[in-house]
Write a protein that holds these residues in place. Structure first.
Motif, short mmCIF file in Angstrom:
data_model
loop_
_atom_site.label_atom_id
_atom_site.label_comp_id
_atom_site.label_asym_id
_atom_site.label_seq_id
_atom_site.Cartn_x
_atom_site.Cartn_y
_atom_site.Cartn_z
N GLU A 109 51.18 8.51 34.03
CA GLU A 109 51.58 7.07 34.60
C GLU A 109 52.29 7.35 35.96
O GLU A 109 53.45 7.85 36.17
N LYS A 111 52.98 5.39 39.85
CA LYS A 111 52.91 4.06 40.15
C LYS A 111 52.27 3.82 42.02
O LYS A 111 52.47 4.96 42.57
N ASP A 112 51.89 2.69 42.23
CA ASP A 112 51.41 2.27 43.64
C ASP A 112 52.85 2.03 44.54
O ASP A 112 53.88 2.20 44.09
N LYS A 114 53.72 -0.66 45.43
CA LYS A 114 54.23 -1.63 44.85
C LYS A 114 54.92 -1.84 43.85
O LYS A 114 55.51 -2.56 43.29
N ASN A 116 53.50 -0.76 40.93
CA ASN A 116 52.49 -1.10 39.82
C ASN A 116 51.85 0.33 39.28
O ASN A 116 51.63 1.15 39.88
N ILE A 117 51.90 0.23 37.94
CA ILE A 117 51.42 1.32 37.23
C ILE A 117 49.67 1.32 37.65
O ILE A 117 48.96 0.61 37.64
N PRO A 120 46.71 1.03 34.33
CA PRO A 120 47.69 1.07 33.30
C PRO A 120 46.92 0.88 32.03
O PRO A 120 47.59 1.47 30.92
#
Length: 236
Positions: A109, A111-112, A114, A116-117, A120
């Motif tokens: 997991e 995240k970017d 922003k 966001n995963i 996902p």
């Protein structure tokens, strides 16, 4: 084909050369005496990759002289392209025991920028493929991931209907749902990811090719012609 297993250290051969740079360079280097493909690439030392173990997913003869060890993500579109390419390569070479293909998960997991995963749906899909293996063996595992990677149009829908994918490869739905909801493979997927990072894997697909002549690392969705070129060069 139900793959056999072998001792973990069978294929633990050190890597000497690694590729860096764009896939379009079309270049892969062999550690040792010869260069198996041409192109302009940057070179740097590579870390050793673990050889085949009893827990690996292996298509073909695990004692094959040429072994592809792929790190992949079930929501990665480039992994999908490479998976289809490898299916064609295996159809050409696996029947005579010349090439084996090892599939390993590479997802955690993350995240970017922003928040966001990243991919996902891939983590649960990876766990689901392990449940397919538990309930239906290696044949079910390879059928399951092959179904996920079948077409780009269907990939996202299938990732949201993992029970349906399991049923389509002969897995009983209630048993599959119980396995998946238990979360029993969450740590397994994370462990594979952490291990891959120690080998220098940072993205998918990432494939190590091991052979008696030496080892190569190919990042990205290398095309069929290039893979055949590598196999033939390693076979000389």
């Amino acid at each position: 084909m139900e793959p056999q297993t072998t001792k973990q250290n069978t294929w633990a051969i050190p890597l000497a050369i690694v590729i860096a740079g764009a896939l379009v360079a079309g270049a892969v280097f062999l550690s040792g005496k010869k260069q198996v493909a041409t192109g302009k690439v940057a070179q740097k030392p590579a870390k050793e990759v673990r050889g085949i173990s009893k827990d690996d997913h292996v298509l073909g003869n695990p004692n094959a002289p040429i072994v592809f060890v792929e790190y992949s993500d079930l929501q990665c579109p480039f992994c999908q392209d490479f998976h289809k390419t490898m299916e064609r390569v295996m159809a050409k070479y696996a029947k005579d025991g010349k090439v084996a293909w090892v599939y390993r998960h590479f997802w955690s997991e993350r995240k970017d920028a922003k928040g966001n995963i990243f991919h996902p749906l891939a983590g649960k899909a990876a766990e689901a493929s392990e449940c397919a293996k538990e309930l239906g063996g290696e044949t079910a595992f390879w059928s399951f991931i092959g179904k996920i990677f079948d077409t780009q149009e269907s990939q996202q829908a299938l990732l949201k209907n993992l029970s349906g994918v399991a049923e389509s490869v002969g897995i009983e739905k209630a048993s599959f749902d119980k396995c998946l909801s238990s979360g029993k493979y969450t740590k397994v997927i994370k462990k594979t990811f952490d291990e891959a990072r120690t080998f220098g894997v940072t993205a998918t697909p990432n494939t190590f090719i091991m052979s008696p002549q030496g080892n190569v690392l190919i990042p990205g969705a290398t095309d069929e012609a290039e893979l055949i070129n590598i196999i033939e060069s390693l076979s000389e």
